[in-house]
Write an enzyme that holds these catalytic residues in place. Structure first.
Site, PDB file in Angstrom:
ATOM      1  N   ARG A 116       0.624  -1.252   0.355  1.00  0.00           N
ATOM      2  CA  ARG A 116      -0.338   0.182   0.065  1.00  0.00           C
ATOM      3  C   ARG A 116       1.016   0.920   0.438  1.00  0.00           C
ATOM      4  O   ARG A 116       0.692   2.068   0.651  1.00  0.00           O
ATOM      5  CB  ARG A 116      -1.032  -0.439   1.099  1.00  0.00           C
ATOM      6  CG  ARG A 116      -1.936  -0.978   1.120  1.00  0.00           C
ATOM      7  CD  ARG A 116      -3.325  -1.186   2.930  1.00  0.00           C
ATOM      8  NE  ARG A 116      -3.644  -1.475   2.362  1.00  0.00           N
ATOM      9  CZ  ARG A 116      -4.306  -2.075   3.624  1.00  0.00           C
ATOM     10  NH1 ARG A 116      -4.151  -1.478   4.616  1.00  0.00           N
ATOM     11  NH2 ARG A 116      -5.302  -3.125   3.700  1.00  0.00           N
ATOM     12  N   CYS A 117       2.072   1.325  -0.812  1.00  0.00           N
ATOM     13  CA  CYS A 117       2.722   2.217  -0.627  1.00  0.00           C
ATOM     14  C   CYS A 117       3.011   2.748  -1.918  1.00  0.00           C
ATOM     15  O   CYS A 117       2.222   2.029  -3.088  1.00  0.00           O
ATOM     16  CB  CYS A 117       3.983   1.581   0.015  1.00  0.00           C
ATOM     17  SG  CYS A 117       5.793   2.753  -0.803  1.00  0.00           S
ATOM     18  N   GLY A 118       3.429   4.349  -1.977  1.00  0.00           N
ATOM     19  CA  GLY A 118       3.031   4.688  -3.670  1.00  0.00           C
ATOM     20  C   GLY A 118       4.298   4.174  -4.501  1.00  0.00           C
ATOM     21  O   GLY A 118       4.320   4.047  -5.531  1.00  0.00           O
ATOM     22  N   THR A 149       4.799   1.307  -4.353  1.00  0.00           N
ATOM     23  CA  THR A 149       4.322  -0.198  -4.807  1.00  0.00           C
ATOM     24  C   THR A 149       4.434  -0.673  -6.522  1.00  0.00           C
ATOM     25  O   THR A 149       4.593  -2.008  -6.720  1.00  0.00           O
ATOM     26  CB  THR A 149       2.747  -0.645  -4.234  1.00  0.00           C
ATOM     27  OG1 THR A 149       2.852  -0.626  -2.864  1.00  0.00           O
ATOM     28  CG2 THR A 149       2.023  -1.672  -5.028  1.00  0.00           C
TER      29      THR A 149
END
Length: 159
Positions: free
Chosen positions: A35-37, A39
């Site tokens: 759930r990371c920018g 990803t």
């Protein structure tokens, strides 16, 4: 630095082993999150892995939830996400911490042996490039795309 290959790790499927099977390979170790920018870097990592795995290269992904709770799932949920959303086939390991008093021994060693800095990992998708002897050669921050690292990877593969 044989100690890198002696550190126990747990695979995403729960098997405890060491990194000894990767001795003699060029290794890219990455702390990952779903759930990371960053990803979307899974796509680039998978492409670089597929293009170079037959040349003695491996990517090892270590999920981490230390940065804004961007990897909250269980190992099974992480595995399903990676295999269905990004078709990740490079080895994944059990969720770990990379900083602080509970940092996994692997990440303690990576930071200690980093030739440029022993600072804490700043964010998800920080990458450590390891040579065939197990030496940390370079750290790439999350903003470095997998493609931007290819010259360094190829240099080690041809060394």
């Amino acid at each position: 630095m044989a100690e890198l290959f002696d550190i126990p790790v747990k695979t995403i499927d729960g098997e405890t082993k060491t990194l000894a099977e990767y001795a003699g390979k060029v290794i890219l170790i990455v702390n990952v999150a779903s759930r990371c920018g960053f990803t979307l870097q899974y796509t680039g990592l998978e492409a670089v892995w597929n293009e170079n795995k037959d040349k003695g290269f491996v990517i090892l992904g270590f999920p981490c939830n230390q940065f804004s709770n961007q990897e909250p799932g269980t190992d099974e949920e992480i595995k399903t996400f990676c295999s269905t959303r990004f078709v990740v086939t490079f080895p994944l390991f059990s969720k770990i911490e990379v900083n602080g008093e509970n940092a996994h021994p692997l990440y303690r060693l990576l930071k200690e042996k980093d030739p440029a800095s022993s600072d804490d990992v700043k964010w998800n998708f920080t990458k450590f490039l390891i040579d065939r002897s197990g030496n940390v050669v370079k750290r790439f921050e999350a903003t470095n795309t997998p493609r931007s690292m290819e010259p360094d990877i190829h240099a080690l593969l041809s060394a």
